[in-house]
Design a protein around this motif. Structure first.
Motif, PDB file in Angstrom:
ATOM      1  N   GLU A 133       0.717  -1.312  -0.038  1.00 20.90           N
ATOM      2  CA  GLU A 133      -0.219   0.076  -0.015  1.00 20.90           C
ATOM      3  C   GLU A 133       0.807   1.376  -0.049  1.00 20.90           C
TER       4      GLU A 133
ATOM      5  N   ARG B 113       0.986   5.302  -6.412  1.00 23.32           N
ATOM      6  CA  ARG B 113      -0.292   5.150  -7.107  1.00 23.32           C
ATOM      7  C   ARG B 113       0.096   5.507  -8.516  1.00 23.32           C
TER       8      ARG B 113
ATOM      9  N   ASP C 103      -8.448   2.154 -10.744  1.00 20.15           N
ATOM     10  CA  ASP C 103      -6.934   2.509 -10.804  1.00 20.15           C
ATOM     11  C   ASP C 103      -6.480   2.273  -9.494  1.00 20.15           C
ATOM     12  N   SER C 104      -6.910   2.290  -8.259  1.00 22.45           N
ATOM     13  CA  SER C 104      -6.107   1.918  -7.083  1.00 22.45           C
ATOM     14  C   SER C 104      -6.088   0.410  -6.961  1.00 22.45           C
TER      15      SER C 104
ATOM     16  N   VAL D 271      -0.438  -0.617  -8.904  1.00 19.28           N
ATOM     17  CA  VAL D 271       0.574   0.095  -8.337  1.00 19.28           C
ATOM     18  C   VAL D 271       1.757   0.343  -9.398  1.00 19.28           C
TER      19      VAL D 271
END
Length: 302
Positions: free
Chosen positions: A121, A125, A162-163, A166
């Motif tokens: 995470e 992005r 899109d999230s 990565v």
């Protein structure tokens, strides 16, 4: 005799071509993180540990009910296993110890999955433009990598946000985090303008062996310097316009309205050209409005 360096360049295809594309364009090196599968995997580990914990507690209660005072003449399994790790370890066919070993390995895998998800995470992005270019690249039958469609079907799935993807390498947001908001906005609009207007007029910087659309290089620092120069030229003009308006208008109510307008303009410019906090911008705006009020209150202003 022909040297190896003079040999014909090997034609890349498939995954080798995709790897070359990622190496040539690190910003566009995007991969799917399979977030839903990772969360489901963590939840399964959590449920498994919950069952193992209940089994261990039941086993401990069962052993506690059957325990007897420690005595060499008694079987080993009757010793209180809660008071001695050593007896728990050496006891043959100990259900407690087998459960603990299972919990230990499962707990390690569970914690590893948690840490890896948190690390994933933290990766950059992808930009919306990079996502569009990546989808076009993998779906391009002529210049794309020509990988089996069932292995890259997620690139054609428009429902994936899109999230879900990565950037493998540091994206431009990290490299350009010291730039002001206005410069970043101009760079983003320049990218859109390039791929919609300027692309047909500019010559590609590098075609690359990875296929896909040719690349065009823009010097971010040169763009930032141009924006800074334009800002230095326009800043005195804005201040001069405020003083000229206050000098020319005699009505006090109109002057106060002008102070309000130019103070608001100054606040917007401060917000766009700096990365300062709200408190700092509030103090700067207050000082600027105070200077204009002093100019109005000066009896020599007229």
């Amino acid at each position: 005799m022909q040297r190896p360096d003079d040999a014909t360049e090997v034609h890349l295809n498939g995954y080798d071509k995709a790897v070359q594309r990622y190496l040539e364009h690190p910003r566009g090196a995007l991969v799917r993180k399979f977030l839903s599968l990772q969360i489901k995997n963590i939840l399964y580990y959590q449920a498994e540990l919950n069952h193992l914990e209940k089994d261990l507690n039941d086993c401990i209660r069962a052993d506690a009910q059957s325990r007897a005072p420690a005595n060499a003449s008694l079987p080993q399994h009757t010793i209180d296993l809660q008071t001695s790790w050593w007896h728990l370890y050496i006891t043959e066919n100990s259900e407690q110890w087998e459960l603990l070993k299972k919990i230990r390995s499962t707990l390690t895998e569970y914690q590893t999955a948690l840490v890896r998800l948190s690390q994933i995470e933290k990766l950059g992005r992808p930009h919306r433009l990079d996502m569009r270019l990546a989808r076009d690249y993998f779906c391009d039958k002529e210049n794309g990598p020509n990988i089996e469609s069932n292995e890259i079907s997620f690139w054609t799935d428009e429902t994936l946000p899109d999230s879900e993807f990565v950037a493998l390498f540091t994206n431009d947001d990290e490299r350009n985090k010291d730039l002001d908001k206005l410069t970043l906005w101009i760079i983003q609009k320049l990218e859109w303008c390039h791929y919609n207007i300027l692309e047909r007029y500019r010559k590609a910087t590098c075609a690359g062996r990875g296929g896909g659309k040719p690349t065009f290089k823009y010097d971010v620092r040169r763009i930032a310097d141009t924006v800074s120069l334009a800002t230095l030229i326009s800043a005195p003009l804005i201040n001069f316009a405020a003083m000229l308006a206050l000098y020319s208008i005699k009505d006090m109510k109109a002057r106060l309205a002008i102070i309000l307008v130019f103070t608001q303009i100054f606040s917007i410019i401060m917000s766009a050209l700096t990365n300062n906090r709200t408190a700092t911008m509030f103090a700067a705006t207050t000082a600027y409005s105070a200077v204009l009020v002093v100019f109005v209150g000066n009896p020599n202003a007229n």
